[in-house]
Scaffold this motif. Structure first.
Motif, PDB file in Angstrom:
ATOM      1  N   PRO A 127      -6.248 -21.166  -2.800  1.00 25.54           N
ATOM      2  CA  PRO A 127      -5.684 -19.824  -2.601  1.00 25.54           C
ATOM      3  C   PRO A 127      -4.206 -19.832  -2.253  1.00 25.54           C
ATOM      4  CG  PRO A 127      -7.793 -20.033  -1.472  1.00 25.54           C
ATOM      5  CD  PRO A 127      -7.416 -21.398  -1.936  1.00 25.54           C
ATOM      6  N   GLU A 128      -3.680 -20.946  -1.724  1.00 27.27           N
ATOM      7  CA  GLU A 128      -2.273 -21.007  -1.373  1.00 27.27           C
ATOM      8  C   GLU A 128      -1.373 -21.025  -2.602  1.00 27.27           C
ATOM      9  OE1 GLU A 128      -1.794 -24.406   1.067  1.00 27.27           O
ATOM     10  OE2 GLU A 128      -3.257 -23.759   2.582  1.00 27.27           O
ATOM     11  N   HIS A 129      -1.937 -21.261  -3.773  1.00 27.08           N
ATOM     12  CA  HIS A 129      -1.146 -21.383  -4.988  1.00 27.08           C
ATOM     13  C   HIS A 129      -1.441 -20.266  -5.987  1.00 27.08           C
ATOM     14  CE1 HIS A 129       0.190 -25.494  -3.866  1.00 27.08           C
ATOM     15  NE2 HIS A 129      -0.993 -25.529  -3.279  1.00 27.08           N
ATOM     16  N   MET A 130      -2.001 -19.164  -5.500  1.00 30.19           N
ATOM     17  CA  MET A 130      -2.259 -18.022  -6.373  1.00 30.19           C
ATOM     18  C   MET A 130      -2.006 -16.742  -5.591  1.00 30.19           C
ATOM     19  SD  MET A 130      -6.455 -17.874  -6.562  1.00 30.19           S
ATOM     20  CE  MET A 130      -6.570 -19.437  -7.429  1.00 30.19           C
ATOM     21  N   LEU A 131      -1.862 -15.654  -6.327  1.00 30.83           N
ATOM     22  CA  LEU A 131      -1.684 -14.323  -5.742  1.00 30.83           C
ATOM     23  C   LEU A 131      -2.832 -13.461  -6.242  1.00 30.83           C
ATOM     24  CD1 LEU A 131       0.230 -12.461  -4.064  1.00 30.83           C
ATOM     25  CD2 LEU A 131       1.259 -11.791  -6.236  1.00 30.83           C
ATOM     26  N   ALA A 132      -3.754 -13.159  -5.354  1.00 31.65           N
ATOM     27  CA  ALA A 132      -4.965 -12.438  -5.742  1.00 31.65           C
ATOM     28  C   ALA A 132      -5.157 -11.245  -4.821  1.00 31.65           C
ATOM     29  CB  ALA A 132      -6.189 -13.356  -5.673  1.00 31.65           C
ATOM     30  N   GLY A 133      -5.634 -10.163  -5.404  1.00 34.63           N
ATOM     31  CA  GLY A 133      -5.855  -8.978  -4.592  1.00 34.63           C
ATOM     32  C   GLY A 133      -6.381  -7.816  -5.411  1.00 34.63           C
ATOM     33  N   GLY A 134      -6.240  -6.618  -4.818  1.00 35.97           N
ATOM     34  CA  GLY A 134      -6.738  -5.421  -5.458  1.00 35.97           C
ATOM     35  C   GLY A 134      -5.794  -4.251  -5.247  1.00 35.97           C
ATOM     36  N   TRP A 135      -5.730  -3.374  -6.229  1.00 27.29           N
ATOM     37  CA  TRP A 135      -4.946  -2.139  -6.183  1.00 27.29           C
ATOM     38  C   TRP A 135      -5.923  -1.018  -5.872  1.00 27.29           C
ATOM     39  CZ3 TRP A 135       0.303  -1.090  -7.049  1.00 27.29           C
ATOM     40  CH2 TRP A 135       0.649   0.224  -7.344  1.00 27.29           C
ATOM     41  N   LEU A 136      -5.817  -0.417  -4.686  1.00 32.93           N
ATOM     42  CA  LEU A 136      -6.830   0.503  -4.189  1.00 32.93           C
ATOM     43  C   LEU A 136      -6.210   1.841  -3.825  1.00 32.93           C
ATOM     44  CD1 LEU A 136      -8.565  -1.988  -1.714  1.00 32.93           C
ATOM     45  CD2 LEU A 136      -9.200  -1.562  -4.087  1.00 32.93           C
ATOM     46  N   LYS A 137      -6.993   2.884  -3.967  1.00 32.59           N
ATOM     47  CA  LYS A 137      -6.611   4.208  -3.506  1.00 32.59           C
ATOM     48  C   LYS A 137      -7.078   4.475  -2.084  1.00 32.59           C
ATOM     49  CE  LYS A 137      -4.519   5.644  -7.206  1.00 32.59           C
ATOM     50  NZ  LYS A 137      -3.057   5.949  -7.183  1.00 32.59           N
ATOM     51  N   SER A 138      -8.034   3.689  -1.617  1.00 29.84           N
ATOM     52  CA  SER A 138      -8.575   3.872  -0.275  1.00 29.84           C
ATOM     53  C   SER A 138      -9.075   2.527   0.248  1.00 29.84           C
ATOM     54  CB  SER A 138      -9.731   4.887  -0.279  1.00 29.84           C
ATOM     55  OG  SER A 138     -10.372   4.930   0.978  1.00 29.84           O
ATOM     56  N   VAL A 139      -8.859   2.294   1.546  1.00 33.70           N
ATOM     57  CA  VAL A 139      -9.367   1.079   2.196  1.00 33.70           C
ATOM     58  C   VAL A 139     -10.358   1.438   3.296  1.00 33.70           C
ATOM     59  CG1 VAL A 139      -7.334  -0.296   1.649  1.00 33.70           C
ATOM     60  CG2 VAL A 139      -7.361   1.055   3.763  1.00 33.70           C
ATOM     61  N   THR A 140     -10.919   2.636   3.210  1.00 33.56           N
ATOM     62  CA  THR A 140     -11.843   3.090   4.251  1.00 33.56           C
ATOM     63  C   THR A 140     -13.052   2.173   4.370  1.00 33.56           C
ATOM     64  OG1 THR A 140     -11.158   5.377   3.853  1.00 33.56           O
ATOM     65  CG2 THR A 140     -13.222   5.037   5.045  1.00 33.56           C
ATOM     66  N   ASN A 141     -13.610   1.733   3.266  1.00 33.47           N
ATOM     67  CA  ASN A 141     -14.810   0.899   3.276  1.00 33.47           C
ATOM     68  C   ASN A 141     -14.507  -0.576   3.023  1.00 33.47           C
ATOM     69  OD1 ASN A 141     -16.510   3.176   3.667  1.00 33.47           O
ATOM     70  ND2 ASN A 141     -16.419   3.626   1.466  1.00 33.47           N
ATOM     71  N   LEU A 142     -13.256  -0.969   3.109  1.00 32.32           N
ATOM     72  CA  LEU A 142     -12.884  -2.370   2.906  1.00 32.32           C
ATOM     73  C   LEU A 142     -13.245  -3.172   4.152  1.00 32.32           C
ATOM     74  CD1 LEU A 142     -11.493  -4.479   1.090  1.00 32.32           C
ATOM     75  CD2 LEU A 142      -9.335  -3.868   2.193  1.00 32.32           C
ATOM     76  N   ALA A 143     -14.204  -4.094   4.015  1.00 32.51           N
ATOM     77  CA  ALA A 143     -14.681  -4.879   5.152  1.00 32.51           C
ATOM     78  C   ALA A 143     -14.370  -6.359   5.030  1.00 32.51           C
ATOM     79  CB  ALA A 143     -16.193  -4.698   5.312  1.00 32.51           C
ATOM     80  N   THR A 144     -13.884  -6.816   3.893  1.00 30.20           N
ATOM     81  CA  THR A 144     -13.640  -8.242   3.690  1.00 30.20           C
ATOM     82  C   THR A 144     -12.221  -8.659   4.078  1.00 30.20           C
ATOM     83  OG1 THR A 144     -13.131  -7.709   1.382  1.00 30.20           O
ATOM     84  CG2 THR A 144     -15.363  -8.492   1.879  1.00 30.20           C
ATOM     85  N   ILE A 145     -11.315  -7.701   4.240  1.00 27.69           N
ATOM     86  CA  ILE A 145      -9.932  -7.963   4.623  1.00 27.69           C
ATOM     87  C   ILE A 145      -9.604  -7.082   5.821  1.00 27.69           C
ATOM     88  CG2 ILE A 145      -7.516  -7.926   3.867  1.00 27.69           C
ATOM     89  CD1 ILE A 145      -8.483  -8.248   1.024  1.00 27.69           C
ATOM     90  N   PRO A 146      -8.989  -7.639   6.865  1.00 23.85           N
ATOM     91  CA  PRO A 146      -8.681  -6.823   8.055  1.00 23.85           C
ATOM     92  C   PRO A 146      -7.703  -5.689   7.733  1.00 23.85           C
ATOM     93  CG  PRO A 146      -8.503  -9.168   8.553  1.00 23.85           C
ATOM     94  CD  PRO A 146      -8.634  -9.054   7.073  1.00 23.85           C
ATOM     95  N   ILE A 147      -7.981  -4.495   8.275  1.00 19.84           N
ATOM     96  CA  ILE A 147      -7.093  -3.346   8.131  1.00 19.84           C
ATOM     97  C   ILE A 147      -6.858  -2.744   9.509  1.00 19.84           C
ATOM     98  CG2 ILE A 147      -7.879  -2.855   5.781  1.00 19.84           C
ATOM     99  CD1 ILE A 147      -9.526  -0.544   6.938  1.00 19.84           C
ATOM    100  N   SER A 148      -5.791  -1.986   9.622  1.00 23.66           N
ATOM    101  CA  SER A 148      -5.461  -1.326  10.879  1.00 23.66           C
ATOM    102  C   SER A 148      -6.022   0.093  10.890  1.00 23.66           C
ATOM    103  CB  SER A 148      -3.945  -1.298  11.074  1.00 23.66           C
ATOM    104  OG  SER A 148      -3.325  -0.516  10.067  1.00 23.66           O
ATOM    105  N   VAL A 149      -6.024   0.705  12.063  1.00 23.62           N
ATOM    106  CA  VAL A 149      -6.481   2.086  12.183  1.00 23.62           C
ATOM    107  C   VAL A 149      -5.565   3.017  11.399  1.00 23.62           C
ATOM    108  CG1 VAL A 149      -6.938   3.956  13.805  1.00 23.62           C
ATOM    109  CG2 VAL A 149      -7.536   1.615  14.422  1.00 23.62           C
ATOM    110  N   ARG A 150      -4.274   2.703  11.407  1.00 27.79           N
ATOM    111  CA  ARG A 150      -3.324   3.532  10.672  1.00 27.79           C
ATOM    112  C   ARG A 150      -3.596   3.476   9.171  1.00 27.79           C
ATOM    113  NH1 ARG A 150       3.260   3.156  11.417  1.00 27.79           N
ATOM    114  NH2 ARG A 150       3.778   4.976  10.112  1.00 27.79           N
ATOM    115  N   GLN A 151      -3.916   2.297   8.670  1.00 25.46           N
ATOM    116  CA  GLN A 151      -4.241   2.186   7.250  1.00 25.46           C
ATOM    117  C   GLN A 151      -5.546   2.901   6.933  1.00 25.46           C
ATOM    118  OE1 GLN A 151      -4.187  -2.063   6.977  1.00 25.46           O
ATOM    119  NE2 GLN A 151      -2.023  -2.155   6.378  1.00 25.46           N
ATOM    120  N   HIS A 152      -6.497   2.807   7.864  1.00 25.52           N
ATOM    121  CA  HIS A 152      -7.769   3.505   7.660  1.00 25.52           C
ATOM    122  C   HIS A 152      -7.550   5.012   7.566  1.00 25.52           C
ATOM    123  CE1 HIS A 152     -12.133   4.225   8.056  1.00 25.52           C
ATOM    124  NE2 HIS A 152     -11.781   5.213   8.871  1.00 25.52           N
ATOM    125  N   LEU A 153      -6.747   5.557   8.467  1.00 25.90           N
ATOM    126  CA  LEU A 153      -6.485   6.994   8.435  1.00 25.90           C
ATOM    127  C   LEU A 153      -5.615   7.370   7.244  1.00 25.90           C
ATOM    128  CD1 LEU A 153      -5.826   7.634  12.246  1.00 25.90           C
ATOM    129  CD2 LEU A 153      -7.922   8.051  10.948  1.00 25.90           C
TER     130      LEU A 153
END
Length: 372
Positions: A127-153
């Motif tokens: 993983p240190e040699h790649m850039l992987a992720g997702g383009w999302l409209k909402s992170v309300t139900n995202l549980a696999t990556i840590p999010i902040s309360v501000r991002q949740h709101l």
């Protein structure tokens, strides 16, 4: 002279419903979706696969997603118990499905050339040699990556867009002012290829206009949606991507980043606290791998009551200060140096270290039985 032990050979299996990306041709990890009503039905195919290769003298590196692990862990434990062998290693992978599929095939490509222990250690550094992720409209139900309360709101605000990264580090950033470049902390070595997967019918124009130019890939491949994508991203509307280096030596440099030691029990080269095969505790080396031509400072001097000039201050003999205790009785006073160093001068940084040209020689060995 004793003969060198033969290098162990391994095969790679992926215990999850994660189809191959097809980027490495026929070099693909064997997939096991683990479907069925009970454990016997779920793990039957993997058990026969492991039995065939273990009987042939090969080891099995069994990969599985750490966020979808219940069936995989049970199937691996069942195989190890049924075969009464520790030649099956359970290796968890903690990143998104599309990146996991690519990494599993990369391991299958490298498996014929590396000892089994190194193959099992590579998922920690890939993983240190790649850039992987997702383009999302909402992170309300995202549980696999840590999010902040501000991002949740912020997910409830109209027009919100987020970039959630699973590699090289887990983080979530909000796309502001139509530019995604500020969220990209690291990029793979150029030239860069990118894979994209999304649900059928999901709009991709904003992703192409804002994110793709920031990555600067030389090629883009569109793939079908991964079956576990919605579970990982917590949404049915997402765009999953993985960008990786297409440089001919990209995988070679990744292997060289590992600093293995021989397992104290089975002598397999390992790079973690526990051997993935026999589970014996090990002591990995401290620090980074040694490099050729590196400006390595000498070890610290013993405390003899004298002040020792650091090696990186410079080569001026007058830079070293005299001892606080002064010269011994009867000794001639020290000569005044021609120039005194400035008290405000900062030490010069050490010279850049060159990258190692050869991989560290791992320990090899077959299975040892302890003396009874």
């Amino acid at each position: 002279m004793p003969k060198a032990r033969p290098r162990s050979v391994s095969v790679v299996a992926l215990l999850a419903d994660v189809p191959s990306t097809g980027q490495l041709g026929e070099a693909q990890a064997q997939r096991f979706p683990l479907e069925g009503e009970d454990l016997a039905a779920q793990g039957e195919a993997f058990l026969e696969f492991a039995r065939y290769h273990v009987d042939a003298g090969r080891k099995v590196v069994a990969l599985y997603p750490s966020w979808h692990s219940e069936r995989a862990v049970r199937a691996i434990r069942f195989a190890r118990g049924a075969l009464q062998s520790d030649s099956v290693a359970a290796v968890a992978m903690d990143f998104s499905p599309l990146a996991m599929s690519l990494a599993a095939d990369q391991l299958a490509y490298l498996a014929p050339y590396l000892p089994s222990g190194l193959v099992a250690a590579l998922p920690a550094v890939l993983p240190e040699h790649m850039l992987a992720g997702g383009w999302l409209k909402s992170v309300t139900n995202l549980a696999t990556i840590p999010i902040s309360v501000r991002q949740h709101l912020g997910s409830y605000a109209p027009g919100s867009t987020f970039l959630a990264f699973s590699a090289p580090t887990k983080r979530v950033g909000r796309v502001r002012k139509g530019s995604a470049a500020a969220n990209i902390s690291a990029r793979p070595v150029e030239p860069i290829q990118m894979l994209i997967a999304r649900p059928e019918g999901h709009d991709i124009d904003a992703f192409n206009n804002q994110f793709t130019p920031a990555v600067r890939p030389v090629s883009i491949s569109a793939l079908p949606e991964q079956p576990l994508g919605a579970k990982y991203w917590g949404s049915k509307k997402y765009i999953e991507f993985v960008a990786f280096s297409a440089h001919p030596q990209a995988l070679t440099q990744t292997v060289r980043a590992i600093r293995p030691t021989a397992c104290v029990w089975c002598r397999e080269p390992v790079a973690g606290l526990h051997c993935p095969f026999c589970r014996a505790a090990n002591h990995p080396p401290v620090g980074r791998p040694p490099t050729r031509g590196a400006d390595v400072p000498p070890p610290p001097a013993r405390n003899t009551g004298e002040h020792v000039r650091p090696a990186w201050v410079g080569n001026d003999p007058g830079a070293a200060r005299p001892s606080a205790a002064g010269p011994p009785p009867g000794a001639a006073p020290p000569q005044q140096p021609p120039q005194q160093p400035s008290p405000h001068a900062e030490p010069a940084p050490p010279g850049p270290a060159s990258y190692p040209q050869t991989a560290p020689a791992p320990g090899h060995g077959r299975h040892h039985q302890p003396p009874r």
